[in-house]
Motif scaffolding. Structure first.
Motif, short mmCIF file in Angstrom:
data_model
loop_
_atom_site.label_atom_id
_atom_site.label_comp_id
_atom_site.label_asym_id
_atom_site.label_seq_id
_atom_site.Cartn_x
_atom_site.Cartn_y
_atom_site.Cartn_z
N ILE A 27 -39.68 -41.23 -147.89
CA ILE A 27 -39.15 -41.86 -149.10
C ILE A 27 -37.63 -41.85 -149.06
CG2 ILE A 27 -38.87 -41.58 -151.61
CD1 ILE A 27 -41.74 -40.43 -151.59
N ARG A 28 -37.07 -40.71 -148.71
CA ARG A 28 -35.61 -40.60 -148.65
C ARG A 28 -35.04 -41.57 -147.63
NH1 ARG A 28 -31.74 -38.54 -145.88
NH2 ARG A 28 -32.97 -37.57 -144.27
N LEU A 29 -35.68 -41.66 -146.47
CA LEU A 29 -35.18 -42.53 -145.41
C LEU A 29 -35.32 -44.01 -145.78
CD1 LEU A 29 -36.45 -40.63 -142.25
CD2 LEU A 29 -34.10 -40.83 -143.06
N VAL A 30 -36.42 -44.39 -146.41
CA VAL A 30 -36.60 -45.78 -146.82
C VAL A 30 -35.55 -46.15 -147.87
CG1 VAL A 30 -38.14 -47.37 -148.05
CG2 VAL A 30 -39.04 -45.98 -146.19
N SER A 31 -35.33 -45.27 -148.83
CA SER A 31 -34.31 -45.53 -149.85
C SER A 31 -32.93 -45.62 -149.23
CB SER A 31 -34.32 -44.43 -150.91
OG SER A 31 -35.53 -44.47 -151.63
N ARG A 32 -32.65 -44.72 -148.31
CA ARG A 32 -31.35 -44.74 -147.64
C ARG A 32 -31.18 -46.03 -146.83
NH1 ARG A 32 -29.22 -42.36 -142.60
NH2 ARG A 32 -26.99 -42.14 -142.90
#
Length: 185
Positions: A27-32
């Motif tokens: 989730i963090r990587l997709v948002s980033r």
């Protein structure tokens, strides 16, 4: 036997925790990645605008009335500026022909330009990418919107097209992407 069962339960609990941790990291990587993509779009557009402004200010560019005769860099800058200002891709009936008409160029000229100048090999792919990015932003920023409303507001003609484009772009459905985003908060 009980010890083996207890070890398996502990291992299962540990693995579930790892799965949750990895989901959170995803989730963090997709948002980033979405944020970086937005920044990159803004940077590219700013560079194009700056180059066009520099050429105009230096007097090296003679504006021509017929857009078919403009050089490719100028025409791409014009596309980026018009798309950002007018956001025509958010209308479902906006297509390559409408883009060509908006710019005052032939469709053949527009296709040639995209083959030479962009990573989107066709104007249609460019428009689909703009719509997909708009949908991803809405999924992130408007958690109360239905998937149908997001499809409509981002210019897709139907929900299936939105689902296909999101799946191709990030490898998950719009619903799964939204669940990941809300779980992260």
């Amino acid at each position: 036997m009980k010890e083996d069962l207890k070890k398996l339960q502990e291992e299962n609990t540990f693995l579930r925790g790892e799965v949750e941790r990895l989901k959170d990291e995803l989730i963090r990587l997709v948002s980033r990645n979405l944020d970086l993509s937005e920044r990159l779009e803004l940077d590219v557009e700013l560079r194009r605008r700056t180059e066009v402004a520099r050429e105009i200010m230096e007097g090296h560019v003679e504006r021509q009335r017929n857009a078919d005769l403009q050089d490719d860099g100028q025409l791409m800058a014009l596309i980026e500026m018009r798309v950002e200002k007018d956001r025509p891709h958010l209308k479902p009936d906006f297509d390559a022909a409408a883009l060509a008409e908006m710019l005052g160029v032939s469709q053949a000229r527009l296709n040639q330009l995209f083959r030479k100048q962009t990573i989107h090999r066709t104007p249609e792919a460019y428009i689909d990418n703009l719509r997909t990015l708009a949908a991803l932003r809405l999924l992130r920023d408007q958690p109360n919107y239905s998937i149908a409303a997001i499809a409509e507001e981002s210019g897709f003609t139907n929900i299936r097209m939105l689902q296909r484009r999101i799946q191709d772009a990030i490898g998950m459905s719009p619903v799964d992407y939204r669940i990941m985003l809300t779980r992260d908060q």
